[in-house]
Scaffold this active site. Structure first.
Site, short mmCIF file in Angstrom:
data_model
loop_
_atom_site.label_atom_id
_atom_site.label_comp_id
_atom_site.label_asym_id
_atom_site.label_seq_id
_atom_site.Cartn_x
_atom_site.Cartn_y
_atom_site.Cartn_z
N TYR A 149 6.38 7.82 1.89
CA TYR A 149 5.48 6.67 1.81
C TYR A 149 6.13 5.52 1.04
CZ TYR A 149 1.99 3.60 -0.27
OH TYR A 149 1.31 2.48 -0.72
N THR B 130 3.38 -1.98 -3.17
CA THR B 130 2.98 -1.03 -4.20
C THR B 130 4.02 -0.94 -5.30
OG1 THR B 130 2.65 1.34 -4.58
CG2 THR B 130 3.99 0.76 -2.69
N ASP B 131 3.57 -0.53 -6.48
CA ASP B 131 4.50 -0.31 -7.60
C ASP B 131 5.41 0.90 -7.34
OD1 ASP B 131 2.58 1.70 -7.91
OD2 ASP B 131 2.12 1.22 -9.99
N GLU B 132 5.02 1.74 -6.36
CA GLU B 132 5.80 2.96 -6.12
C GLU B 132 7.20 2.68 -5.59
OE1 GLU B 132 4.01 6.14 -4.07
OE2 GLU B 132 2.05 5.81 -4.95
N PHE C 142 -7.32 10.46 -5.16
CA PHE C 142 -7.65 11.23 -6.36
C PHE C 142 -9.09 11.02 -6.86
CE2 PHE C 142 -7.02 11.40 -11.17
CZ PHE C 142 -7.14 12.77 -11.25
N PHE D 178 -9.48 0.67 2.52
CA PHE D 178 -10.08 0.53 1.19
C PHE D 178 -9.91 -0.88 0.61
CE2 PHE D 178 -8.63 1.48 -3.40
CZ PHE D 178 -9.85 1.13 -3.96
P1 NAD Z 1 -6.04 2.65 3.43
O1 NAD Z 1 -5.28 3.83 3.91
O2 NAD Z 1 -7.38 2.83 2.83
O3 NAD Z 1 -6.21 1.59 4.63
C1 NAD Z 1 -5.19 1.31 5.54
C2 NAD Z 1 -5.79 0.59 6.74
O4 NAD Z 1 -4.72 0.26 7.64
C3 NAD Z 1 -6.79 1.46 7.54
O5 NAD Z 1 -7.95 0.72 7.83
C4 NAD Z 1 -6.03 1.80 8.80
O6 NAD Z 1 -6.88 2.00 9.93
C5 NAD Z 1 -5.14 0.57 8.96
N1 NAD Z 1 -3.96 0.85 9.78
C6 NAD Z 1 -3.11 1.90 9.70
N2 NAD Z 1 -2.15 1.79 10.62
C7 NAD Z 1 -2.38 0.63 11.29
C8 NAD Z 1 -1.71 -0.06 12.35
N3 NAD Z 1 -0.60 0.43 12.91
N4 NAD Z 1 -2.22 -1.25 12.75
C9 NAD Z 1 -3.35 -1.76 12.21
N5 NAD Z 1 -4.03 -1.14 11.22
C10 NAD Z 1 -3.53 0.02 10.75
O7 NAD Z 1 -5.04 1.90 2.44
P2 NAD Z 1 -5.36 1.07 1.10
O8 NAD Z 1 -5.42 2.00 -0.04
O9 NAD Z 1 -6.46 0.12 1.36
O10 NAD Z 1 -3.99 0.26 0.98
C11 NAD Z 1 -3.85 -1.02 1.59
C12 NAD Z 1 -2.49 -1.56 1.27
O11 NAD Z 1 -2.32 -1.67 -0.15
C13 NAD Z 1 -1.32 -0.69 1.75
O12 NAD Z 1 -0.30 -1.54 2.22
C14 NAD Z 1 -0.87 0.06 0.51
O13 NAD Z 1 0.49 0.39 0.58
C15 NAD Z 1 -1.15 -0.99 -0.57
N6 NAD Z 1 -1.43 -0.49 -1.93
C16 NAD Z 1 -2.41 0.44 -2.13
C17 NAD Z 1 -2.71 0.83 -3.44
C18 NAD Z 1 -3.80 1.82 -3.73
O14 NAD Z 1 -3.97 2.22 -4.87
N7 NAD Z 1 -4.59 2.26 -2.75
C19 NAD Z 1 -2.01 0.27 -4.52
C20 NAD Z 1 -1.01 -0.67 -4.25
C21 NAD Z 1 -0.74 -1.06 -2.96
O1 DAU Z 2 0.66 3.22 -7.30
C1 DAU Z 2 0.08 2.69 -6.15
C2 DAU Z 2 -0.20 3.79 -5.15
O2 DAU Z 2 -1.34 4.49 -5.64
C3 DAU Z 2 -0.46 3.29 -3.74
O3 DAU Z 2 0.73 2.70 -3.25
C4 DAU Z 2 -0.90 4.41 -2.81
O4 DAU Z 2 -1.25 3.88 -1.55
C5 DAU Z 2 -2.10 5.09 -3.43
O5 DAU Z 2 -2.48 6.20 -2.62
C6 DAU Z 2 -1.78 5.57 -4.84
O6 DAU Z 2 -0.78 6.60 -4.82
P1 DAU Z 2 -0.91 7.92 -5.74
O7 DAU Z 2 -0.10 8.97 -5.09
O8 DAU Z 2 -0.67 7.60 -7.16
O9 DAU Z 2 -2.52 8.18 -5.56
P2 DAU Z 2 -3.39 9.48 -5.31
O10 DAU Z 2 -4.79 9.06 -5.37
O11 DAU Z 2 -2.92 10.27 -4.15
O12 DAU Z 2 -3.07 10.36 -6.61
C7 DAU Z 2 -3.22 9.84 -7.93
C8 DAU Z 2 -2.70 10.90 -8.90
O13 DAU Z 2 -3.59 12.02 -8.89
C9 DAU Z 2 -1.33 11.45 -8.55
O14 DAU Z 2 -0.62 11.72 -9.74
C10 DAU Z 2 -1.65 12.77 -7.82
C11 DAU Z 2 -2.91 13.23 -8.51
N1 DAU Z 2 -3.88 14.00 -7.71
C12 DAU Z 2 -4.23 13.54 -6.48
C13 DAU Z 2 -5.19 14.21 -5.72
C14 DAU Z 2 -5.58 13.71 -4.35
C15 DAU Z 2 -4.47 15.15 -8.25
O15 DAU Z 2 -4.15 15.58 -9.38
N2 DAU Z 2 -5.42 15.80 -7.51
C16 DAU Z 2 -5.80 15.40 -6.28
O16 DAU Z 2 -6.68 16.03 -5.66
#
Ligand code: NAD
Ligand code: DAU
Length: 331
Positions: free
Chosen positions: A147, A120-122, A187, A12
């Site tokens: 995670y 991540t902030d987590e 979500f 993503f």
């Molecule tokens: P995502 O799950 O959409 O994408 C992860 C990508 O990593 C995928 O394309 C997957 O194929 C690749 N991947 C997984 N394992 C691999 C490996 N061993 N070698 C090479 N590629 C591999 O994740 P995202 O939501 O785009 O998150 C990207 C980064 O940002 C992560 O490090 C996540 O912790 C961080 N992050 C995400 C969020 C969020 O809200 N989504 C917020 C803060 C930080």
């Molecule tokens: O804060 C950053 C993080 O945000 C990233 O590090 C993670 O990679 C990313 O997945 C995200 O984590 P969350 O657990 O916060 O995201 P998620 O989209 O899974 O869920 C967001 C909120 O919505 C959480 O409180 C759980 C809730 N939820 C999630 C799903 C999938 C629902 O209520 N219903 C749902 O179907």
């Protein structure tokens, strides 16, 4: 012109990052991605003079030894990223997030390549709903899920490689992203695509959990700014003052898609569900002059809904499998 190696670029945030870099700079980009269930080659351009896709794992030292020295900087997005999956099977989270980061750090160390670590902030755990505090760069680590613990572990490796080996690294910890190309397990896209399919949105528990939403392009603009002007060894928190609880977000999605805002179901809560995340991005704003360009959540969400409506061919192949997994956990 910089030669960037972007890990996890078929996911993503990484895919959005690649598009933004190709649009706004003259940099050359290589994506290294294993195409896990979360990676999608279709999120990226075809190979060309400024872009190349390599399928492989960040945990493969021989591949890294070949790729890393041909680049000026590595931006490490690759991860297992979904909390719910980490509760079902933590193992790939350790392999990719911890061992994969270790292997990359060894490669950038040996080849003296600049490294930016996406986190991540987590890692900071969660806040009470009424806590006036927000996360800052000095908040102690206190992760809750497999995670977030694996991401915390990877951050600590980066800090140690900076101090012990002089690796030229920066770290950013961002809040919840939304926007195009996000997997339908998450979500916001899950609810949008459920509604497209005529299925009621699913809210975990009471839905009072707060997430601090930021548009994915604003996250990536911050990463570019850190690459350009960040101080080596520093951590930057990225957030856009976007705190909203889940029930508010679900009601807004329903409204924007022309449904009754009360037309959703409460389902089984996530075990250990973090209550609230909130970012204080003062350092990033003051030291690097970053500010969000897409601060209007309602407008960003409407554009995201339009993107999922227009790109069904992109998300449809993942939808049934994702919902089958949720059905097994009562979610
Ligand atoms: P995502 O799950 O959409 O994408 C992860 C990508 O990593 C995928 O394309 C997957 O194929 C690749 N991947 C997984 N394992 C691999 C490996 N061993 N070698 C090479 N590629 C591999 O994740 P995202 O939501 O785009 O998150 C990207 C980064 O940002 C992560 O490090 C996540 O912790 C961080 N992050 C995400 C969020 C969020 O809200 N989504 C917020 C803060 C930080
Ligand atoms: O804060 C950053 C993080 O945000 C990233 O590090 C993670 O990679 C990313 O997945 C995200 O984590 P969350 O657990 O916060 O995201 P998620 O989209 O899974 O869920 C967001 C909120 O919505 C959480 O409180 C759980 C809730 N939820 C999630 C799903 C999938 C629902 O209520 N219903 C749902 O179907």
């Amino acid at each position: 012109m910089t030669r960037l190696l972007v890990t996890g670029g078929a996911g993503f945030i990484g895919a959005n990052f690649v598009h933004q870099v190709l649009e706004s700079t003259d940099d050359v980009v290589t994506v290294l991605d294993s195409l896990s269930y979360a990676g999608n080659r279709a999120s990226l351009p075809d190979d060309g003079p400024r872009f190349r896709f390599v399928r492989g794992s960040v945990a493969d030292p021989a591949l890294l030894d070949d790729l890393v020295p041909r680049h000026d900087a590595v931006v490490h997005f690759a991860a297992e990223s979904h909390n719910d999956n980490s509760l079902l099977d933590p193992s790939p989270f350790i392999d990719t997030n911890i061992v994969g980061t270790f292997e990359l750090l060894q490669a950038v160390r040996h080849h003296d390549v600049r490294y930016h670590h996406i986190s991540t902030d987590e890692v900071y755990g969660d806040l009470e709903l009424d806590d006036p505090a927000r996360f800052t760069e000095t908040t102690p680590y206190n992760p809750s899920s497999p995670y977030s613990a694996s991401k915390a572990g990877s951050d600590l490796l980066v800090r140690a490689w900076v101090r012990s080996f002089g690796v030229r690294a920066t770290i950013s910890n961002c809040s919840n992203n939304y926007g195009p190309y996000q997997h339908v397990e998450k979500f916001i896209p899950r609810q949008i695509t459920n509604l497209i399919d005529g299925v009621r949105p699913r809210l975990y528990g009471a839905g009072l959990n707060v997430r601090d939403w930021i548009h994915v392009r604003d996250h990536n603009l911050a990463v570019l700014r850190i690459l350009e002007a960040g101080t080596i060894g520093e951590t930057y928190l990225i957030g856009a003052d976007g705190e909203l609880n889940n029930v508010t977000v679900i009601r807004l999605i329903l409204e924007l898609m022309g449904n009754d805002p009360d037309d959703f179901d409460h389902v089984t809560d996530r075990p250990g569900h973090d209550m609230r995340y909130a970012i204080d991005a003062s350092r990033l704003r003051a030291e690097l002059g970053w500010a969000p360009v897409y601060p209007d959540f309602r407008a960003g969400l409407a554009a995201t809904i339009a993107w999922y409506r227009d790109n069904e061919a992109w998300w449809r192949p993942m939808k049934d499998q994702t919902e089958a997994k949720y059905a097994r956990t009562g979610q």
